[in-house]
Design a protein around this motif. Structure first.
Motif, PDB file in Angstrom:
ATOM      1  N   HIS A  81     -15.674 -16.869 -34.058  1.00 51.30           N
ATOM      2  CA  HIS A  81     -16.058 -16.377 -32.730  1.00 51.30           C
ATOM      3  C   HIS A  81     -14.839 -15.929 -31.898  1.00 51.30           C
ATOM      4  O   HIS A  81     -14.907 -14.914 -31.179  1.00 51.30           O
ATOM      5  CB  HIS A  81     -16.802 -17.517 -32.019  1.00 51.30           C
ATOM      6  CG  HIS A  81     -17.290 -17.207 -30.653  1.00 51.30           C
ATOM      7  ND1 HIS A  81     -18.543 -16.683 -30.403  1.00 51.30           N
ATOM      8  CD2 HIS A  81     -16.705 -17.343 -29.438  1.00 51.30           C
ATOM      9  CE1 HIS A  81     -18.684 -16.533 -29.098  1.00 51.30           C
ATOM     10  NE2 HIS A  81     -17.593 -16.919 -28.489  1.00 51.30           N
ATOM     11  N   HIS A 111     -14.004 -12.201 -30.393  1.00 50.01           N
ATOM     12  CA  HIS A 111     -13.743 -11.817 -28.994  1.00 50.01           C
ATOM     13  C   HIS A 111     -12.613 -10.780 -28.953  1.00 50.01           C
ATOM     14  O   HIS A 111     -12.663  -9.806 -28.203  1.00 50.01           O
ATOM     15  CB  HIS A 111     -13.339 -13.034 -28.159  1.00 50.01           C
ATOM     16  CG  HIS A 111     -14.487 -13.709 -27.461  1.00 50.01           C
ATOM     17  ND1 HIS A 111     -15.307 -13.050 -26.574  1.00 50.01           N
ATOM     18  CD2 HIS A 111     -14.954 -14.988 -27.504  1.00 50.01           C
ATOM     19  CE1 HIS A 111     -16.217 -13.888 -26.090  1.00 50.01           C
ATOM     20  NE2 HIS A 111     -16.030 -15.077 -26.644  1.00 50.01           N
ATOM     21  N   SER A 171     -12.048 -18.088 -22.313  1.00 46.48           N
ATOM     22  CA  SER A 171     -13.502 -18.276 -22.314  1.00 46.48           C
ATOM     23  C   SER A 171     -13.844 -19.658 -21.769  1.00 46.48           C
ATOM     24  O   SER A 171     -12.985 -20.346 -21.208  1.00 46.48           O
ATOM     25  CB  SER A 171     -14.030 -18.104 -23.735  1.00 46.48           C
ATOM     26  OG  SER A 171     -13.686 -19.224 -24.503  1.00 46.48           O
ATOM     27  N   ASP A 213     -20.243 -13.652 -24.327  1.00 48.09           N
ATOM     28  CA  ASP A 213     -20.696 -13.743 -25.720  1.00 48.09           C
ATOM     29  C   ASP A 213     -21.739 -12.678 -26.078  1.00 48.09           C
ATOM     30  O   ASP A 213     -22.696 -12.458 -25.333  1.00 48.09           O
ATOM     31  CB  ASP A 213     -21.260 -15.143 -25.979  1.00 48.09           C
ATOM     32  CG  ASP A 213     -20.152 -16.180 -25.985  1.00 48.09           C
ATOM     33  OD1 ASP A 213     -18.966 -15.776 -26.008  1.00 48.09           O
ATOM     34  OD2 ASP A 213     -20.468 -17.374 -25.983  1.00 48.09           O
TER      35      ASP A 213
HETATM   36 ZN    ZN Z   1     -17.183 -16.742 -26.401  1.00 50.12          ZN
END
Ligand code: ZN
Ligand code: KG4
Length: 332
Positions: free
Chosen positions: A109, A113, A134, A301
């Motif tokens: 993840h 990003h 984040s 997200d």
């Molecule tokens: Zn994230």
């Protein structure tokens, strides 16, 4: 060769599906979970349940104009994230890849990003530095290539998004408070209130001290005047935002000086913050940085960034076997 990948994101409180065709994003469908607002933070069990409820809908919508038989691979967020939430996306992706007899791709993840910068022009050339900010992470990453990244600085405790959200919670604002602090700050005086910066050596960060400082400061002021927060919400938000941005910027400047890299990118939910964007624009002009800021829809997200990462992983033939599991603390 036609390369069409369906990607699924379910690491936290957004259920999302996206399709990438030869490196171009076709669809990016996001179902946000508002249930967490009333609890002041993401409740893992409720997030997993909401993912189960949303996943068929977002995948169906993402595949609206695509035949399943044309898909080349199925990608999903393998980690980091909440285990129960990750399991929903992982199980769905595995089942679909098995049924269609096509490869499975597990995506990190945090890498995704950063790879959101390759969705649209202008795309940064390598190497560049990315400040990834984040709700769960704060990292300065040296990006050498699409899938070759090195964390050169990171938070030792809370993430900066968490600091925004916790400060907002102390002021009685709902979750996620980051965007609300951004909104109130735009009408406030950033110089009226100051909060102490942590002094951490090297390129690392710490955001737990400022959270405690805000908590004690407001506790003392509210004891004197119960309406203190309501009366000063804009100035408080502006002061908190300024302090957090100053901390982020200090280490980013240090990282650029130490590495000699002046291509600077930001990524992650907090990169949607207008104060951070403005400060970086100004700083970039002063320091002759080439600055890369993703479109708003690719900051928080989303599965488009997972699809982008999957595209590059497919080109490397980096596939995952069916027995692999989600990794809540996945590293690059
Ligand atoms: Zn994230
Ligand atoms: O990347 P993201 O969507 O999810 C994680 O992977 O954590 O980031 C969510 C974080 C939350 O802490 C949220 O408050 C913060 O990003 N955020 C913002 C803004 N928009 C989202 N923080 C400050 N200003 C914003 N405009």
């Amino acid at each position: 060769m036609e390369l069409i990948i369906l990607a699924i994101e379910s690491s936290c409180d957004e259920t999302s599906a996206s399709v990438v065709h030869n490196g171009k994003i076709l669809n990016n469908i996001i179902a946000s979970q508002i249930i967490h607002e009333q609890y002041g933070g993401v409740v893992p069990e409720l997030a997993s349940r909401a993912h189960q409820q949303n996943i068929v809908y977002v995948v169906d919508k993402a595949l609206a104009n695509i035949h399943k038989k044309d898909l080349s691979a199925i990608a999903f967020t393998q980690g980091p994230g909440l285990l129960g939430a990750l399991l929903v996306g992982a199980s769905f992706a595995k089942a679909l890849a098995l049924a269609l007899d096509i490869p499975l791709i597990g995506v990190n993840h945090m890498q995704a990003h950063i790879l959101a910068h390759f969705i649209d022009e202008p795309r940064p050339s390598f190497p560049f530095l990315c400040l990834t900010v984040s709700g769960g992470h704060t990292q300065i990453v040296k990006v050498n290539d699409y899938l070759d990244m090195q964390i050169i600085g990171q938070t030792l405790d809370d993430a900066v998004g968490e600091a925004f959200d916790k400060a907002a919670k102390i002021m009685g604002l709902p979750y996620p408070g980051g965007p609300l602090i951004d909104k109130y700050a735009s009408a406030g005086d950033p110089m009226r209130f100051s909060f102490p910066h942590s002094q951490i050596p090297g390129l690392d960060y710490s955001f737990s001290g400022i959270k405690t400082a805000i908590l004690y400061f407001l506790r003392d002021e509210v004891a004197k005047d119960p309406d203190f927060i309501a009366k000063n919400l804009n100035d408080l938000s502006a002061g908190i935002q300024r302090s957090l941005i100053e901390m982020l910027l200090k280490k980013l400047i240090k990282a650029s000086c130490e590495t000699g890299i002046n291509r600077i990118a930001i990524a992650g939910g907090v990169s949607a913050n207008s104060g951070l964007r403005n400060v970086l624009e100004t700083e970039s002009k002063k320091r002759k940085w080439q600055l890369f800021i993703p479109a708003f829809e690719y900051c928080t997200d989303n599965a488009a960034m997972i699809a982008m990462a999957a595209h590059y992983k497919y080109l490397n033939k980096d596939f995952l076997s069916q027995d692999k599991v989600p990794l809540p603390r996945m590293h690059f």
